[in-house]
Design an enzyme around this catalytic site. Structure first.
Site, short mmCIF file in Angstrom:
data_model
loop_
_atom_site.label_atom_id
_atom_site.label_comp_id
_atom_site.label_asym_id
_atom_site.label_seq_id
_atom_site.Cartn_x
_atom_site.Cartn_y
_atom_site.Cartn_z
N ALA A 122 60.72 -5.20 -7.49
CA ALA A 122 61.57 -4.22 -6.78
C ALA A 122 60.74 -3.11 -6.15
CB ALA A 122 62.58 -3.61 -7.76
N ASP A 139 53.96 -6.72 -9.11
CA ASP A 139 54.97 -5.97 -9.84
C ASP A 139 55.67 -4.96 -8.92
OD1 ASP A 139 56.51 -5.19 -11.99
OD2 ASP A 139 54.81 -4.77 -13.31
N HIS A 140 56.53 -4.14 -9.50
CA HIS A 140 57.35 -3.25 -8.67
C HIS A 140 56.52 -2.15 -7.99
CE1 HIS A 140 57.37 -0.01 -11.75
NE2 HIS A 140 57.37 -1.01 -12.61
N THR A 141 57.01 -1.70 -6.88
CA THR A 141 56.47 -0.60 -6.06
C THR A 141 55.01 -0.79 -5.67
OG1 THR A 141 55.97 0.81 -8.00
CG2 THR A 141 58.15 1.07 -6.96
N GLY A 159 52.73 -0.31 -8.69
CA GLY A 159 52.18 0.78 -7.91
C GLY A 159 50.80 0.54 -7.33
#
Length: 212
Positions: A122, A139-141, A159
């Site tokens: 996401a 992974d996310h962001t 991140g």
């Protein structure tokens, strides 16, 4: 997708790209490959038609066929993308396996190869013409720029920023929040715990720069 696809390249990721399109019930018209010895051969009954710069085949792109660039080498991949942009005014399509997971809150560009069991989390942004091999986790962001390659089973934690042209080998772990520089290279199996500079090659656990 109504139009069939012509795959540029007949080596490397070309065969799994064919499998991806088959998994999505997309017809592959044929392959175009610069190595003349492969012309007239077949991959799973799909013919290698000729050279990628042959106007007889190029003129089909955009009208009757879509294009996908299945070339591992970044420089040649960039050349073929530019060829399609300038001569046919088209962008290569994405090849996304039906067993990949792309978050509904992620965004991706054009011409990406995303194999089975890949996860894009996401809030992540993926540019164009990237290659994600089997089981890679974004992974996310995360922010993934154009022409990035991530090897099978690698984990890019939350991140992380992967700058344009970065290469991440198989089985790599990149801890959260790091930046991997433009055209940087990370050797297979490495654990990356600090930022990697532009054009730098790192390897090991923890990953350290390799002296040239």
């Amino acid at each position: 997708m109504e139009k069939p696809v012509i795959i540029f390249g007949a080596k490397g990721i070309a065969h799994p790209a064919l499998e991806i399109f088959n998994s999505n019930k997309v017809i592959v018209y044929g392959f175009l490959e610069e190595e003349a010895s492969l012309h007239g051969t077949e991959i799973n009954v799909v013919p290698v038609l000729g050279h990628p710069e042959d106007d007889g085949f190029l003129k089909l792109i955009g009208k009757k066929c879509e294009a996908f660039v299945a070339v591992d080498d970044n420089k040649y991949r960039q050349f073929l993308v530019k060829l399609l942009n300038e001569r046919r005014k088209v962008q290569p399509i994405n090849a996304i396996h039906d067993r990949a997971y792309i978050s509904t809150d992620a965004s991706i560009g054009h011409g990406n190869f995303i194999n089975a069991q890949v996860t894009v989390g996401a809030g992540s942004t993926v540019g164009s013409h990237c290659i994600f091999h089997t089981g890679a986790i974004i992974d996310h962001t995360c922010q993934v720029e154009d022409f990035v390659q991530v090897g099978a089973g690698s984990i890019v934690n939350a991140g992380v920023t992967l700058k344009e042209g970065a290469f991440v080998g198989s089985g790599v772990t990149i801890v959260a929040g790091l930046t991997i520089g433009k055209n940087a290279r990370i050797g297979a199996g490495s654990v990356v715990i600090s930022d990697v500079k532009d054009n730098e090659t790192v390897f090991g656990n923890p990953a350290v720069p390799i002296k040239k």
